[in-house]
Design a protein around this motif. Structure first.
Motif, PDB file in Angstrom:
ATOM      1  N   PRO A   1       0.826  -1.212   0.000  1.00  0.00           N
ATOM      2  CA  PRO A   1       0.000   0.000   0.000  1.00  0.00           C
ATOM      3  C   PRO A   1       0.860   1.262   0.000  1.00  0.00           C
ATOM      4  O   PRO A   1       1.992   1.247   0.466  1.00  0.00           O
ATOM      5  N   LEU A   2       0.299   2.339  -0.537  1.00  0.00           N
ATOM      6  CA  LEU A   2       1.071   3.556  -0.766  1.00  0.00           C
ATOM      7  C   LEU A   2       0.580   4.705   0.110  1.00  0.00           C
ATOM      8  O   LEU A   2      -0.575   4.765   0.507  1.00  0.00           O
ATOM      9  N   ASP A   3       1.513   5.625   0.356  1.00  0.00           N
ATOM     10  CA  ASP A   3       1.197   6.900   0.993  1.00  0.00           C
ATOM     11  C   ASP A   3       1.382   8.066   0.019  1.00  0.00           C
ATOM     12  O   ASP A   3       0.759   9.116   0.173  1.00  0.00           O
ATOM     13  N   ILE A   4       2.271   7.846  -0.971  1.00  0.00           N
ATOM     14  CA  ILE A   4       2.677   8.921  -1.882  1.00  0.00           C
ATOM     15  C   ILE A   4       2.779   8.366  -3.294  1.00  0.00           C
ATOM     16  O   ILE A   4       3.253   7.244  -3.498  1.00  0.00           O
ATOM     17  N   ALA A   5       2.340   9.154  -4.266  1.00  0.00           N
ATOM     18  CA  ALA A   5       2.579   8.826  -5.676  1.00  0.00           C
ATOM     19  C   ALA A   5       3.017  10.107  -6.376  1.00  0.00           C
ATOM     20  O   ALA A   5       2.415  11.169  -6.186  1.00  0.00           O
ATOM     21  N   VAL A   6       4.063   9.994  -7.184  1.00  0.00           N
ATOM     22  CA  VAL A   6       4.621  11.160  -7.860  1.00  0.00           C
ATOM     23  C   VAL A   6       4.737  10.861  -9.350  1.00  0.00           C
ATOM     24  O   VAL A   6       5.428   9.918  -9.751  1.00  0.00           O
ATOM     25  N   GLY A   7       4.053  11.662 -10.174  1.00  0.00           N
ATOM     26  CA  GLY A   7       4.088  11.475 -11.617  1.00  0.00           C
ATOM     27  C   GLY A   7       5.126  12.357 -12.265  1.00  0.00           C
ATOM     28  O   GLY A   7       4.872  13.536 -12.543  1.00  0.00           O
ATOM     29  N   CYS A   8       6.309  11.801 -12.494  1.00  0.00           N
ATOM     30  CA  CYS A   8       7.399  12.555 -13.128  1.00  0.00           C
ATOM     31  C   CYS A   8       7.601  12.191 -14.589  1.00  0.00           C
ATOM     32  O   CYS A   8       8.277  12.925 -15.320  1.00  0.00           O
ATOM     33  N   ALA A   9       7.048  11.076 -15.038  1.00  0.00           N
ATOM     34  CA  ALA A   9       7.254  10.638 -16.421  1.00  0.00           C
ATOM     35  C   ALA A   9       6.637  11.644 -17.384  1.00  0.00           C
ATOM     36  O   ALA A   9       5.504  12.096 -17.192  1.00  0.00           O
ATOM     37  N   GLY A  10       7.383  11.997 -18.396  1.00  0.00           N
ATOM     38  CA  GLY A  10       6.871  12.935 -19.387  1.00  0.00           C
ATOM     39  C   GLY A  10       7.781  13.019 -20.592  1.00  0.00           C
ATOM     40  O   GLY A  10       8.950  12.618 -20.536  1.00  0.00           O
ATOM     41  N   ILE A  11       7.239  13.545 -21.687  1.00  0.00           N
ATOM     42  CA  ILE A  11       8.018  13.739 -22.908  1.00  0.00           C
ATOM     43  C   ILE A  11       7.777  15.149 -23.433  1.00  0.00           C
ATOM     44  O   ILE A  11       6.780  15.800 -23.105  1.00  0.00           O
ATOM     45  N   SER A  12       8.696  15.615 -24.258  1.00  0.00           N
ATOM     46  CA  SER A  12       8.565  16.950 -24.840  1.00  0.00           C
ATOM     47  C   SER A  12       7.589  16.968 -25.999  1.00  0.00           C
ATOM     48  O   SER A  12       6.950  17.992 -26.273  1.00  0.00           O
ATOM     49  N   GLY A  13       7.487  15.852 -26.708  1.00  0.00           N
ATOM     50  CA  GLY A  13       6.647  15.827 -27.900  1.00  0.00           C
ATOM     51  C   GLY A  13       7.306  16.575 -29.047  1.00  0.00           C
ATOM     52  O   GLY A  13       8.521  16.819 -29.043  1.00  0.00           O
ATOM     53  N   PRO A  14       6.524  16.973 -30.031  1.00  0.00           N
ATOM     54  CA  PRO A  14       7.084  17.622 -31.225  1.00  0.00           C
ATOM     55  C   PRO A  14       7.446  19.085 -30.970  1.00  0.00           C
ATOM     56  O   PRO A  14       6.679  19.999 -31.255  1.00  0.00           O
TER      57      PRO A  14
ATOM     58  N   GLU B   1       1.893  12.274 -33.233  1.00  0.00           N
ATOM     59  CA  GLU B   1       2.776  13.020 -32.335  1.00  0.00           C
ATOM     60  C   GLU B   1       1.983  13.680 -31.218  1.00  0.00           C
ATOM     61  O   GLU B   1       2.373  13.645 -30.038  1.00  0.00           O
ATOM     62  N   PHE B   2       0.870  14.304 -31.588  1.00  0.00           N
ATOM     63  CA  PHE B   2       0.047  14.976 -30.583  1.00  0.00           C
ATOM     64  C   PHE B   2      -0.524  13.959 -29.599  1.00  0.00           C
ATOM     65  O   PHE B   2      -0.470  14.152 -28.372  1.00  0.00           O
ATOM     66  N   SER B   3      -1.054  12.883 -30.127  1.00  0.00           N
ATOM     67  CA  SER B   3      -1.682  11.868 -29.277  1.00  0.00           C
ATOM     68  C   SER B   3      -0.680  11.243 -28.316  1.00  0.00           C
ATOM     69  O   SER B   3      -0.993  11.018 -27.130  1.00  0.00           O
ATOM     70  N   ARG B   4       0.514  10.959 -28.795  1.00  0.00           N
ATOM     71  CA  ARG B   4       1.529  10.346 -27.928  1.00  0.00           C
ATOM     72  C   ARG B   4       1.919  11.290 -26.793  1.00  0.00           C
ATOM     73  O   ARG B   4       2.088  10.864 -25.644  1.00  0.00           O
ATOM     74  N   THR B   5       2.025  12.586 -27.098  1.00  0.00           N
ATOM     75  CA  THR B   5       2.383  13.555 -26.065  1.00  0.00           C
ATOM     76  C   THR B   5       1.312  13.601 -24.987  1.00  0.00           C
ATOM     77  O   THR B   5       1.607  13.592 -23.782  1.00  0.00           O
TER      78      THR B   5
ATOM     79  N   GLU C   1      -0.903  11.238 -24.359  1.00  0.00           N
ATOM     80  CA  GLU C   1      -0.957   9.929 -23.709  1.00  0.00           C
ATOM     81  C   GLU C   1       0.049   9.837 -22.560  1.00  0.00           C
ATOM     82  O   GLU C   1      -0.282   9.388 -21.464  1.00  0.00           O
ATOM     83  N   VAL C   2       1.284  10.248 -22.825  1.00  0.00           N
ATOM     84  CA  VAL C   2       2.315  10.145 -21.787  1.00  0.00           C
ATOM     85  C   VAL C   2       2.093  11.188 -20.695  1.00  0.00           C
ATOM     86  O   VAL C   2       2.063  10.874 -19.502  1.00  0.00           O
ATOM     87  N   ASN C   3       1.942  12.451 -21.093  1.00  0.00           N
ATOM     88  CA  ASN C   3       1.952  13.543 -20.124  1.00  0.00           C
ATOM     89  C   ASN C   3       0.651  13.694 -19.342  1.00  0.00           C
ATOM     90  O   ASN C   3       0.669  14.203 -18.224  1.00  0.00           O
ATOM     91  N   LEU C   4      -0.465  13.279 -19.932  1.00  0.00           N
ATOM     92  CA  LEU C   4      -1.756  13.461 -19.268  1.00  0.00           C
ATOM     93  C   LEU C   4      -2.404  12.132 -18.890  1.00  0.00           C
ATOM     94  O   LEU C   4      -2.712  11.888 -17.717  1.00  0.00           O
ATOM     95  N   THR C   5      -2.593  11.251 -19.877  1.00  0.00           N
ATOM     96  CA  THR C   5      -3.220   9.963 -19.576  1.00  0.00           C
ATOM     97  C   THR C   5      -2.377   9.160 -18.589  1.00  0.00           C
ATOM     98  O   THR C   5      -2.922   8.494 -17.700  1.00  0.00           O
ATOM     99  N   GLY C   6      -1.062   9.235 -18.731  1.00  0.00           N
ATOM    100  CA  GLY C   6      -0.184   8.534 -17.794  1.00  0.00           C
ATOM    101  C   GLY C   6      -0.391   8.996 -16.358  1.00  0.00           C
ATOM    102  O   GLY C   6      -0.356   8.187 -15.415  1.00  0.00           O
ATOM    103  N   GLN C   7      -0.627  10.299 -16.170  1.00  0.00           N
ATOM    104  CA  GLN C   7      -0.879  10.815 -14.819  1.00  0.00           C
ATOM    105  C   GLN C   7      -2.224  10.306 -14.296  1.00  0.00           C
ATOM    106  O   GLN C   7      -2.361   9.977 -13.106  1.00  0.00           O
ATOM    107  N   PHE C   8      -3.218  10.278 -15.182  1.00  0.00           N
ATOM    108  CA  PHE C   8      -4.522   9.753 -14.768  1.00  0.00           C
ATOM    109  C   PHE C   8      -4.415   8.302 -14.317  1.00  0.00           C
ATOM    110  O   PHE C   8      -4.971   7.912 -13.276  1.00  0.00           O
ATOM    111  N   LEU C   9      -3.712   7.479 -15.106  1.00  0.00           N
ATOM    112  CA  LEU C   9      -3.577   6.064 -14.747  1.00  0.00           C
ATOM    113  C   LEU C   9      -2.840   5.907 -13.425  1.00  0.00           C
ATOM    114  O   LEU C   9      -3.193   5.040 -12.605  1.00  0.00           O
ATOM    115  N   LEU C  10      -1.819   6.732 -13.214  1.00  0.00           N
ATOM    116  CA  LEU C  10      -1.104   6.678 -11.931  1.00  0.00           C
ATOM    117  C   LEU C  10      -2.067   6.981 -10.787  1.00  0.00           C
ATOM    118  O   LEU C  10      -2.130   6.248  -9.794  1.00  0.00           O
TER     119      LEU C  10
END
Length: 240
Positions: A72-85, A97-101, A103-112
């Motif tokens: 179980p967790l107390d803290i989660a930190v979303g640092c993963a990200g890309i610059s995109g185009p 290119e837009f979708s991948r940016t 996906e990583v920067n926003l959807t990845g945070q949601f999933l976390l």
């Protein structure tokens, strides 16, 4: 300052380098047990005791597996990200290119947040690394700015939804940070930022802010963006 984080458990995405690695080091130094989710293999100089799950933040199964490994967790930190185009006009950016940016920067945070919050039975803190590019734009950064702007509203919405559970959600929003990604983006891979006429953060600066927001010292801070831009947003464009 004692942040009173000893004995807590954290999951950090994008922990192999840059802000993510600095955050791993800072949390470990505070006595936190850290698990990392990153596409890269674990660095050889990783602090002892850090758990590692190799995977992509856009892969929900990988995110869920990393949470199981660290929870179980107390803290989660979303640092993963890309610059995109970077440096491309909107008309030249492909849909992929837009979708991948996003996906990583926003959807990845949601999933976390989705999976980490479910592993916080006693409440906790989620911190996203956003950017001052969520507030101001520069030419050629359409995908990046859009994705980081989305992170700000994601934090507000999640803070609202997760408040009854005792989970706080906030962002740090730095300007330029001296990381391998920013050096590459700006053509400074060899020379670095020394001597340039603008201030630059070190990854450790951002990691310190993350640790504060993750701690109980920030218990009244929820759904906000901690902007770190050397005061740029405070300055009027009025020519006075």
């Amino acid at each position: 300052m004692d942040l009173r984080l000893t004995g807590r458990a954290a999951l950090v995405t994008g922990g192999a380098s840059g802000i993510g690695r600095a955050t791993v080091d800072a949390l470990t130094a505070e006595g936190v047990t850290v698990t990392v989710l990153d596409r890269a293999a674990p660095p050889a100089d990783l602090p002892p005791g850090v758990r590692w799950h190799t995977g992509d933040v856009t892969d929900e199964d990988a995110v869920a597996a990393a949470v199981r490994l660290g929870g179980p967790l107390d803290i989660a930190v979303g640092c993963a990200g890309i610059s995109g185009p970077m440096g491309k006009a909107a008309a030249d950016i492909t849909r992929e290119e837009f979708s991948r940016t996003v996906e990583v920067n926003l959807t990845g945070q949601f999933l976390l947040a989705k999976h980490a919050s479910a592993a916080m039975p006693d409440g906790g803190s989620i911190v996203f690394v956003a950017s001052d590019s969520a507030f101001v734009a520069a030419p050629g950064m359409v995908a990046y700015c859009a994705s980081k702007g989305g992170v700000l509203m994601l934090a507000k919405a999640l803070a609202t939804d997760l408040e009854p559970q005792g989970v706080r959600v906030n962002c740090v929003a730095p300007s330029i940070v001296d990381t391998p990604m920013s050096r590459t983006d700006l053509g400074l891979a060899e020379t670095g930022f020394t001597g340039l006429p603008f201030p630059v953060h070190q990854p450790e600066d951002i990691a310190a802010a993350v640790c504060f927001l993750a701690s109980d010292l920030a218990r009244g801070v929820n759904g906000t963006a901690h902007v770190m831009d050397f005061g740029a947003l405070a300055r009027s464009s009025f020519p006075a």
